[in-house]
Design an enzyme around this catalytic site. Structure first.
Site, PDB file in Angstrom:
ATOM      1  N   ARG A   1      -9.883   1.181   8.780  1.00 50.87           N
ATOM      2  CA  ARG A   1      -9.441  -0.166   9.162  1.00 50.87           C
ATOM      3  C   ARG A   1     -10.476  -0.887  10.019  1.00 50.87           C
ATOM      4  O   ARG A   1     -10.273  -2.041  10.375  1.00 50.87           O
ATOM      5  CB  ARG A   1      -8.148  -0.053   9.970  1.00 50.87           C
ATOM      6  CG  ARG A   1      -6.874  -0.371   9.184  1.00 50.87           C
ATOM      7  CD  ARG A   1      -5.735  -0.062  10.106  1.00 50.87           C
ATOM      8  NE  ARG A   1      -4.511  -0.733   9.892  1.00 50.87           N
ATOM      9  CZ  ARG A   1      -3.428  -0.166   9.364  1.00 50.87           C
ATOM     10  NH1 ARG A   1      -3.488   1.045   8.878  1.00 50.87           N
ATOM     11  NH2 ARG A   1      -2.303  -0.819   9.315  1.00 50.87           N
TER      12      ARG A   1
ATOM     13  N   LYS B   1       0.834  -1.220   0.000  1.00 52.42           N
ATOM     14  CA  LYS B   1       0.000   0.000   0.000  1.00 52.42           C
ATOM     15  C   LYS B   1       0.862   1.260   0.000  1.00 52.42           C
ATOM     16  O   LYS B   1       0.631   2.172  -0.773  1.00 52.42           O
ATOM     17  CB  LYS B   1      -0.913   0.048   1.238  1.00 52.42           C
ATOM     18  CG  LYS B   1      -1.958  -1.025   1.318  1.00 52.42           C
ATOM     19  CD  LYS B   1      -2.958  -0.739   2.428  1.00 52.42           C
ATOM     20  CE  LYS B   1      -2.359  -0.668   3.822  1.00 52.42           C
ATOM     21  NZ  LYS B   1      -1.797  -1.928   4.318  1.00 52.42           N
TER      22      LYS B   1
ATOM     23  N   ARG C   1      11.660  -5.713   5.460  1.00 48.04           N
ATOM     24  CA  ARG C   1      11.419  -4.325   5.037  1.00 48.04           C
ATOM     25  C   ARG C   1      12.296  -3.342   5.817  1.00 48.04           C
ATOM     26  O   ARG C   1      12.484  -3.481   7.018  1.00 48.04           O
ATOM     27  CB  ARG C   1       9.939  -3.994   5.283  1.00 48.04           C
ATOM     28  CG  ARG C   1       9.552  -2.582   4.925  1.00 48.04           C
ATOM     29  CD  ARG C   1       8.095  -2.443   4.673  1.00 48.04           C
ATOM     30  NE  ARG C   1       7.285  -2.453   5.886  1.00 48.04           N
ATOM     31  CZ  ARG C   1       5.966  -2.326   5.887  1.00 48.04           C
ATOM     32  NH1 ARG C   1       5.319  -2.199   4.744  1.00 48.04           N
ATOM     33  NH2 ARG C   1       5.286  -2.346   7.000  1.00 48.04           N
TER      34      ARG C   1
ATOM     35  N   ARG D   1      11.185  -0.709  11.118  1.00 46.77           N
ATOM     36  CA  ARG D   1      10.143  -0.187  12.004  1.00 46.77           C
ATOM     37  C   ARG D   1       9.995  -1.112  13.204  1.00 46.77           C
ATOM     38  O   ARG D   1      10.084  -2.331  13.063  1.00 46.77           O
ATOM     39  CB  ARG D   1       8.804  -0.131  11.240  1.00 46.77           C
ATOM     40  CG  ARG D   1       8.632   1.121  10.418  1.00 46.77           C
ATOM     41  CD  ARG D   1       7.459   1.065   9.501  1.00 46.77           C
ATOM     42  NE  ARG D   1       6.233   0.543  10.083  1.00 46.77           N
ATOM     43  CZ  ARG D   1       5.066   0.453   9.421  1.00 46.77           C
ATOM     44  NH1 ARG D   1       4.987   0.863   8.173  1.00 46.77           N
ATOM     45  NH2 ARG D   1       4.006  -0.024   9.998  1.00 46.77           N
TER      46      ARG D   1
END
Ligand code: AMP
Length: 213
Positions: free
Chosen positions: A88, A13, A127, A160
């Protein structure tokens, strides 16, 4: 144009949102990015939401919606925007629907990125995100030219805190329990475009662009 991007965490996204918003000239509104900005700057909102984010849990609806509608009132959103990571929950979707009813003359396009849980865990744990500009890399599939450094702005790449394997499992649980029903709701209304998220970023982008042309 108003675009809403749905999909599980790690489905692409963020990557597609950046490309679409640049190509269409509309602001990219990511509630995750807005929360992370607040956490980094230790604002009262940031201090309140940190524990939810660090544990992979959804932030309570009232905090999400206040922050979102404040952002959507800003001048740059008056000619359209792209939502990434919101709504969400069903409650968020209902409030957003009410807000969108007040907006006339906009074309609304909803995308649903599809990806298996297995691919999600593989993608998210590899990531790395640029601390400065938010560009996204993967240590195996899309590594930066220089390890740990952003190609675009030379910022530092970080993992993250909520991209660890343990937290990803909780984020997936939240996605299946809370967000999947929202997607089903829009799917039944016939206004959601499913997109295969396992293809390359370029292919996914082309598929989306074809639908907003
Ligand atoms: P994201 O960057 O979209 O994956 O969001 C990171 C985290 O921010 C999520 O795991 C949630 O803790 C929180 N968050 C972002 N957007 C929302 C939302 N619309 N509703 C609830 N929590 C959210």
């Amino acid at each position: 144009m108003i675009i809403i991007l749905f999909g599980p965490p790690g489905s692409g996204k963020g990557t597609q949102a950046v490309r679409l918003s640049q190509s269409l000239g509309i602001p990219h509104i990511s509630t995750g990015d807005l929360f992370r900005f607040n956490v980094r700057n230790r604002t009262p909102l940031g201090l309140e939401v940190k524990k939810f984010i660090d544990n992979g849990m959804l932030v309570p609806d009232s905090l999400v919606l206040d922050m979102l509608f404040d952002r959507l009132k800003e001048g740059d959103c008056q000619h359209g925007f792209l939502l990434d990571g919101v709504p969400r929950t069903i409650a968020q979707a209902k409030q957003l629907d009410r807000f969108l009813e007040t907006k006339e003359g906009f074309r609304l396009v909803l995308f649903q990125l599809l990806l298996s849980d297995e691919s999600i865990v593989q993608r998210i744990t590899g990531r790395r995100t640029c601390q400065t500009c938010g560009s996204i890399y993967h240590i195996e599939t899309t590594p930066p030219k220089q390890a740990g450094i952003c190609d675009r702005c030379h910022g530092l790449l970080i993992q993250r805190t909520d991209d660890s394997a343990e937290v990803v499992r909780e984020r997936l649980r939240a996605y299946h329990a809370e967000t999947k029903p929202v997607e089903e709701f829009y799917l039944q209304k016939g206004i959601l475009h499913p997109i295969i998220g396992s293809k390359s970023p370029d292919e996914v982008f082309e598929a989306m662009k074809g639908l907003v042309a």
